[in-house]
Write an enzyme that holds these catalytic residues in place. Structure first.
Site, short mmCIF file in Angstrom:
data_model
loop_
_atom_site.label_atom_id
_atom_site.label_comp_id
_atom_site.label_asym_id
_atom_site.label_seq_id
_atom_site.Cartn_x
_atom_site.Cartn_y
_atom_site.Cartn_z
N CYS A 160 0.72 -1.19 0.11
CA CYS A 160 -0.11 0.05 -0.03
C CYS A 160 1.07 1.24 -0.11
CB CYS A 160 -0.82 0.00 1.29
SG CYS A 160 -2.22 1.34 1.55
N HIS B 288 -9.16 -3.83 -1.75
CA HIS B 288 -8.25 -3.24 -0.85
C HIS B 288 -8.43 -1.60 -0.92
CE1 HIS B 288 -3.78 -2.21 0.16
NE2 HIS B 288 -4.23 -1.04 -0.47
N GLU B 289 -8.79 -1.12 -2.28
CA GLU B 289 -9.10 0.18 -2.12
C GLU B 289 -10.56 0.52 -1.61
OE1 GLU B 289 -6.79 2.16 -3.43
OE2 GLU B 289 -5.71 0.50 -3.94
N HIS C 173 -10.00 1.33 2.12
CA HIS C 173 -9.64 2.62 2.37
C HIS C 173 -10.67 3.51 2.50
CE1 HIS C 173 -5.30 2.62 1.97
NE2 HIS C 173 -5.27 2.05 0.73
#
Ligand code: NI
Length: 181
Positions: A103, A145-146, A149
């Site tokens: 990341c 993963h995004e 965020h």
């Protein structure tokens, strides 16, 4: 071209649940500018995904661009530059696979994370139009993963075996697997 500073783990903005974007905001010059800056920043850092909170904007916006063919990440299914506004995710198959994730907000580290490999995403594009997309495999992992965020989560929160957290140099020396950034 404007490359924004990427916030690192420890910055509280990365831990906030980001707010949805109103459709009127998508038409604003500020949104277009932010999006351009995010693309510039992604390219400058050589990443494959970037979420707005990583550049200090706590809004539900992320971009992904996965190069096709053999890359330093291995052989990948390509994804052209895609803008996700206010995405929602539905897991279509709970079977998981693991990748060594990295990341831009956790520089220098890699960690092994298992995630579902078949998901459906509903979202708005940059023009505010409703879109949906089914993703499988690596691209499903990249999206999750995004998406994390936007909810204030980092890949380290998803790890189940902390012995599989590694510095990059040691990762390259001792591990052989796909990794993402
Ligand atoms: Ni990230």
């Amino acid at each position: 071209m404007a490359v924004r500073q990427i916030l690192n783990m420890g910055n509280p903005v990365l831990r906030q649940v980001a707010r949805p974007l109103a459709s009127a905001e998508l038409a604003s010059p500020g949104f277009a500018l932010l999006l351009r800056d995010m693309v510039d920043t992604l390219h400058e850092y050589g990443g494959i995904g970037l979420a707005a909170p990583q550049v200090g904007e706590s809004i539900r916006l992320a971009i992904i661009e996965i190069p096709g063919g053999p890359t330093r990440y291995g052989e990948l299914d390509p994804m052209p530059l895609t803008v996700f506004v206010n995405p929602t995710i539905r897991v279509l198959d709970a079977n998981t696979a693991g990748y060594w994730e990295g990341c831009l907000s956790v520089p220098g580290l890699r960690g092994f994370v298992e995630r579902p490999q078949h998901v459906r995403i509903d979202y708005l594009n940059a023009a505010g139009e409703s879109q949906s997309l089914e993703l499988q495999g690596f691209s499903a992992t990249v999206f999750q993963h995004e998406f994390d965020h936007l909810d204030g989560k980092l890949f380290v929160d998803r790890m189940t075996d902390m012995s599989l957290l590694s510095f990059e140099r040691e990762f390259e020396e001792f591990q052989q697997a796909t990794f993402i950034e």
